[in-house]
Design an enzyme around this catalytic site. Structure first.
Site, PDB file in Angstrom:
ATOM      1  N   LYS A  40     -23.439  19.414 -14.010  1.00 30.05           N
ATOM      2  CA  LYS A  40     -22.549  18.276 -13.755  1.00 30.05           C
ATOM      3  C   LYS A  40     -22.117  17.574 -15.041  1.00 30.05           C
ATOM      4  O   LYS A  40     -21.953  16.363 -15.085  1.00 30.05           O
ATOM      5  CB  LYS A  40     -23.212  17.285 -12.802  1.00 30.05           C
ATOM      6  CG  LYS A  40     -23.644  17.893 -11.473  1.00 30.05           C
ATOM      7  CD  LYS A  40     -22.506  18.630 -10.761  1.00 30.05           C
ATOM      8  CE  LYS A  40     -21.385  17.712 -10.309  1.00 30.05           C
ATOM      9  NZ  LYS A  40     -20.312  18.461  -9.612  1.00 30.05           N
ATOM     10  N   HIS A  97     -25.791  27.641 -17.520  1.00 29.63           N
ATOM     11  CA  HIS A  97     -26.471  26.361 -17.730  1.00 29.63           C
ATOM     12  C   HIS A  97     -27.705  26.540 -18.611  1.00 29.63           C
ATOM     13  O   HIS A  97     -28.509  25.615 -18.749  1.00 29.63           O
ATOM     14  CB  HIS A  97     -26.884  25.749 -16.392  1.00 29.63           C
ATOM     15  CG  HIS A  97     -25.733  25.242 -15.574  1.00 29.63           C
ATOM     16  ND1 HIS A  97     -24.867  24.267 -16.030  1.00 29.63           N
ATOM     17  CD2 HIS A  97     -25.303  25.565 -14.323  1.00 29.63           C
ATOM     18  CE1 HIS A  97     -23.960  24.014 -15.091  1.00 29.63           C
ATOM     19  NE2 HIS A  97     -24.199  24.791 -14.055  1.00 29.63           N
ATOM     20  N   SER A 124     -23.811  12.322 -10.594  1.00 27.13           N
ATOM     21  CA  SER A 124     -23.035  13.418 -10.022  1.00 27.13           C
ATOM     22  C   SER A 124     -23.951  14.461  -9.394  1.00 27.13           C
ATOM     23  O   SER A 124     -23.651  15.018  -8.324  1.00 27.13           O
ATOM     24  CB  SER A 124     -22.163  14.044 -11.114  1.00 27.13           C
ATOM     25  OG  SER A 124     -21.241  14.952 -10.574  1.00 27.13           O
TER      26      SER A 124
END
Length: 327
Positions: A40, A97, A124
């Site tokens: 996010k 990620h 988020s």
């Protein structure tokens, strides 16, 4: 296989969602683009910007998460993901990620690393967790991962316990890296941790002067999306005028991406979201203030100064306005 870059040169990161050992199945190419960011923090936004440059327009040859897959994600067989990437004739751009010290570092590859105010990323992530079908995620995970490597279900005490945002943010602020670098598969709790985010950004920060590593920031996208798209084009060696960057940037606004959520949001073909559109919730900044008391705000500043140096913290919270990574 990436025999030139054995896993012993990298840190192992393995969780329910991702396994960076999967990178060993992909043969990197000259010109590949790897986009890395904490969850996010603007990774999908950056994928969209890169797609506009690679394809010189808004049209995609398929869903973005198929064209530009999260390679380490454990819900698709790695053989299928690699076969899709191997078949691509255009310049490849791949999502991850994984922190930079867990990736194959190849001089032929461009590494685009993205940051965001950790507090906004956490808010988020809180909303994204509510939008995620965790049962579907586990079914997909178990269909791909061998039995002996699967993540166990959460402890019984956690099942059915609805945690308040205050509890989530307290654990997020105080918790360690989840999982700690270098260990085996681990069950992740809640929305991750502040330590996760600053650890990942730290692995980029110490490598930011490498010629094939470039840093971008969510706040800079918000301030001047066309300007950042033009800067991205220059980093990637893709010809683009300021007028062309301005034209392309209109397809990467939050509203534009939400209107094409079934194409742009991640994993739309996997059925893991209750709503594809809700992935692009608001995209703003400052929502964290509703969850932080004055005492928690003070604790936050004490905590970040335990976890990262001042220059990284200035950039992580404000982008280039806070600190220019080129310094």
């Amino acid at each position: 296989m990436n025999s030139e870059h054995p896993m012993t040169d990298r840190v192992v990161y393995r969780s329910l969602m991702a396994d960076n050992l999967r990178w060993d199945a992909l043969q990197l190419r000259d010109g590949d683009i790897i986009i890395s960011a904490p969850s996010k923090s603007g990774l999908t936004w950056t994928q969209r910007l890169v797609s506009l440059l690679v394809f010189d327009g808004p049209d995609l040859p398929g869903p973005l998460s198929t064209v530009s897959p999260w390679l380490d994600q454990t819900i698709r067989p790695i053989e299928e993901v690699v076969a899709t990437l191997d078949a691509q004739q255009h310049r490849r751009f791949i999502k991850t990620h994984t922190p930079l010290d867990g990736l194959v570092l190849d001089d032929r590859v461009s590494y685009i690393c993205v940051g965001r105010d950790p507090r906004d990323a956490a808010v988020s992530m809180l909303y994204q967790s509510a939008n995620m079908n965790e049962d579907r995620m586990r079914i997909l995970h178990e269909a791909v991962v061998p039995f002996h490597e699967r993540i166990a279900p959460p402890p019984f005490a956690e099942l059915g316990h609805a945690r308040s945002p205050t509890e989530e943010f307290r654990d997020w602020m105080e918790g360690p890296n989840q999982p700690p670098p270098g260990i085996g598969f681990t069950h992740l709790k809640g929305i991750g941790t502040l330590a996760n985010i600053l650890h990942q950004l730290g692995t980029v920060w110490v490598r930011r002067h490498l010629p094939n590593v470039a840093l971008f920031h969510y706040a800079d996208y918000q301030a001047d999306l066309a300007g950042e798209l033009l800067r991205l084009a220059r980093v990637l060696g893709i010809a683009a005028t300021r007028d062309r960057a301005r034209d392309l940037a209109q397809y990467a606004t939050l509203d534009a991406m939400r209107s094409r959520a079934s194409e742009i949001a991640p994993n739309t073909t996997d059925g893991i979201w209750h709503s594809d559109e809700r992935f692009f919730r608001r995209g703003g900044s400052g929502d964290w203030q509703q969850f932080f008391t004055e005492a928690e705000h003070l604790r936050y500043y004490h905590r970040i100064n335990q976890l990262a140096p001042p220059d990284l913290l200035a950039w992580a919270h404000e982008g280039r306005r806070g600190y220019d990574p080129a310094n």
